[in-house]
Motif scaffolding. Structure first.
Motif, PDB file in Angstrom:
ATOM      1  N   GLY A  86     -17.776  -7.205   6.818  1.00 32.12           N
ATOM      2  CA  GLY A  86     -17.568  -8.743   7.175  1.00 32.12           C
ATOM      3  C   GLY A  86     -17.254  -9.021   8.480  1.00 32.12           C
ATOM      4  N   ALA A  89     -21.171  -8.664  10.346  1.00 29.50           N
ATOM      5  CA  ALA A  89     -22.481  -9.656  10.011  1.00 29.50           C
ATOM      6  C   ALA A  89     -21.702 -10.513  11.352  1.00 29.50           C
ATOM      7  N   PHE A  90     -20.140 -10.747  11.252  1.00 30.46           N
ATOM      8  CA  PHE A  90     -19.795 -11.605  12.288  1.00 30.46           C
ATOM      9  C   PHE A  90     -20.489 -11.816  13.496  1.00 30.46           C
ATOM     10  N   SER A  93     -24.195 -12.563  13.865  1.00 28.55           N
ATOM     11  CA  SER A  93     -23.618 -13.822  14.325  1.00 28.55           C
ATOM     12  C   SER A  93     -23.872 -14.366  15.265  1.00 28.55           C
ATOM     13  N   MET A 103     -19.808 -20.450   6.570  1.00 34.47           N
ATOM     14  CA  MET A 103     -19.407 -19.897   6.319  1.00 34.47           C
ATOM     15  C   MET A 103     -20.284 -20.428   4.685  1.00 34.47           C
ATOM     16  N   SER A 158     -24.091 -20.713  13.926  1.00 34.36           N
ATOM     17  CA  SER A 158     -24.496 -20.019  13.426  1.00 34.36           C
ATOM     18  C   SER A 158     -24.036 -20.093  11.913  1.00 34.36           C
ATOM     19  N   ILE A 160     -23.170 -17.652   8.519  1.00 30.13           N
ATOM     20  CA  ILE A 160     -23.192 -16.284   7.383  1.00 30.13           C
ATOM     21  C   ILE A 160     -23.011 -16.469   6.055  1.00 30.13           C
ATOM     22  N   PHE A 162     -21.835 -15.093   2.485  1.00 33.13           N
ATOM     23  CA  PHE A 162     -21.895 -13.773   1.617  1.00 33.13           C
ATOM     24  C   PHE A 162     -21.877 -13.905  -0.155  1.00 33.13           C
ATOM     25  N   THR A 183     -27.216 -14.933   8.938  1.00 37.50           N
ATOM     26  CA  THR A 183     -26.861 -14.106   8.942  1.00 37.50           C
ATOM     27  C   THR A 183     -26.312 -13.706   7.165  1.00 37.50           C
ATOM     28  N   ALA A 185     -24.523 -11.071   4.552  1.00 34.18           N
ATOM     29  CA  ALA A 185     -23.952  -9.855   4.267  1.00 34.18           C
ATOM     30  C   ALA A 185     -23.969  -9.835   3.474  1.00 34.18           C
ATOM     31  N   SER A 208     -30.484 -10.223   7.230  1.00 36.97           N
ATOM     32  CA  SER A 208     -29.488  -9.695   6.634  1.00 36.97           C
ATOM     33  C   SER A 208     -29.143  -7.856   7.348  1.00 36.97           C
ATOM     34  N   VAL A 209     -28.216  -7.899   7.085  1.00 38.26           N
ATOM     35  CA  VAL A 209     -27.126  -7.395   7.528  1.00 38.26           C
ATOM     36  C   VAL A 209     -26.541  -5.113   6.883  1.00 38.26           C
TER      37      VAL A 209
END
Ligand SMILES: [Zn+2]
Length: 263
Positions: A86, A89-90, A93, A103, A158, A160, A162, A183, A185, A208-209
């Motif tokens: 996480g 990803a953060f 971002s 999120m 931004s 993310i 999840f 992004t 994650a 992607s991460v």
């Protein structure tokens, strides 16, 4: 109890955590460029190397990380998977103080990252269909919560994602500011639907991460002690693992499931 002769970073009796990365090769083109998270010869714990669900594990000095101060082993566990990925990803971002971060999905990873965001002065908007998760997000300081397809009160810098649901990508792009990024994650994601180019235009991006660097891990674990992050866990025995997986799939666990192996 003993440690190998080459071990420099750890002492006998110290509590450490091991992640899903058992080692990166240090020799491939990605490792050489400092992008060890993309190593072509990465070895994974419990997949290439034994020890994922075991009482003992062998790992190189540099791939074991000290458990941050103030954490017991059970509460530290989510930091070592959901937390570190996480955090990567953060970082991708690229949000800064005062920015607004969306999120999508509110499981173990998002529970942790919302605390990092809050600590760093970033406003969070949480999109999740589960009402229990919406309440948890509010209690952890989300500025706004809603369902994945709801219209937020303002655009965000931004996002993310999840939850491994490809339909969230256009939802995120729809309310993303110019130049912002989404992004993802997740290791797997269901199919991303066809997009209108207009959703991506104005320099919006989707990425992607994959994994993390040891630098990310150290940075995040230091931050976890400093904030300090509160992890929410529900413990299971090794024999209860299948049930834990089922409950996770049904979104019936707030935070992270932790499997206790041995004592
Ligand atoms: Zn490599």
């Amino acid at each position: 109890m003993a440690i190998g002769r080459a071990v420099k970073n750890h002492k006998v009796g110290e509590m450490v955590g091991v992640t899903w990365i058992n080692s990166a090769c240090g020799k491939c083109e990605f490792c050489k460029k400092g992008m060890e998270n993309l190593c072509e010869n990465m070895k994974f714990t419990g997949y290439d190397e034994n020890g994922g669900y075991a009482e003992y594990i062998v790992v190189a000095d540099d791939y074991a990380f000290k458990i941050p101060k103030g954490f017991d082993e059970a509460h530290a566990s989510p930091l070592f998977c959901a937390g570190i990925i996480g955090y990567r990803a953060f970082k991708l971002s690229a949000v800064k103080k005062g920015d607004k971060l969306a999120m999508f999905g509110f499981g173990g990873s998002a529970h942790i990252i919302i605390q990092v965001a809050r600590y760093l002065g970033i406003e969070t908007l949480v999109f999740t269909r589960d009402e229990k998760h919406q309440k948890e997000a509010k209690s952890l300081g989300a500025a706004w919560v809603g369902k994945p397809d709801s219209k937020p009160p303002y655009l965000f810098d931004s996002a993310i994602i999840f939850a491994p649901d490809g339909r969230l990508v256009p939802y995120a792009l729809k309310n993303l500011k110019r130049g912002g990024n989404v992004t993802i994650a997740d290791i797997y994601m269901s199919r991303i639907p066809e997009l209108d180019y207009g959703l991506l235009y104005e320099e919006r991006s989707v990425k992607s991460v994959a994994n993390y660097t040891r630098g990310d891990a150290r940075e995040f674990l230091d931050l976890a002690a400093k904030i300090p992050i509160k992890t929410q866990i529900r413990e299971f025995t090794l024999e209860e693992t299948n049930n834990a997986m089922l409950l996770l799939k049904q979104s019936k666990i707030g935070g992270s499931a932790v499997i206790r192996v041995g004592r």
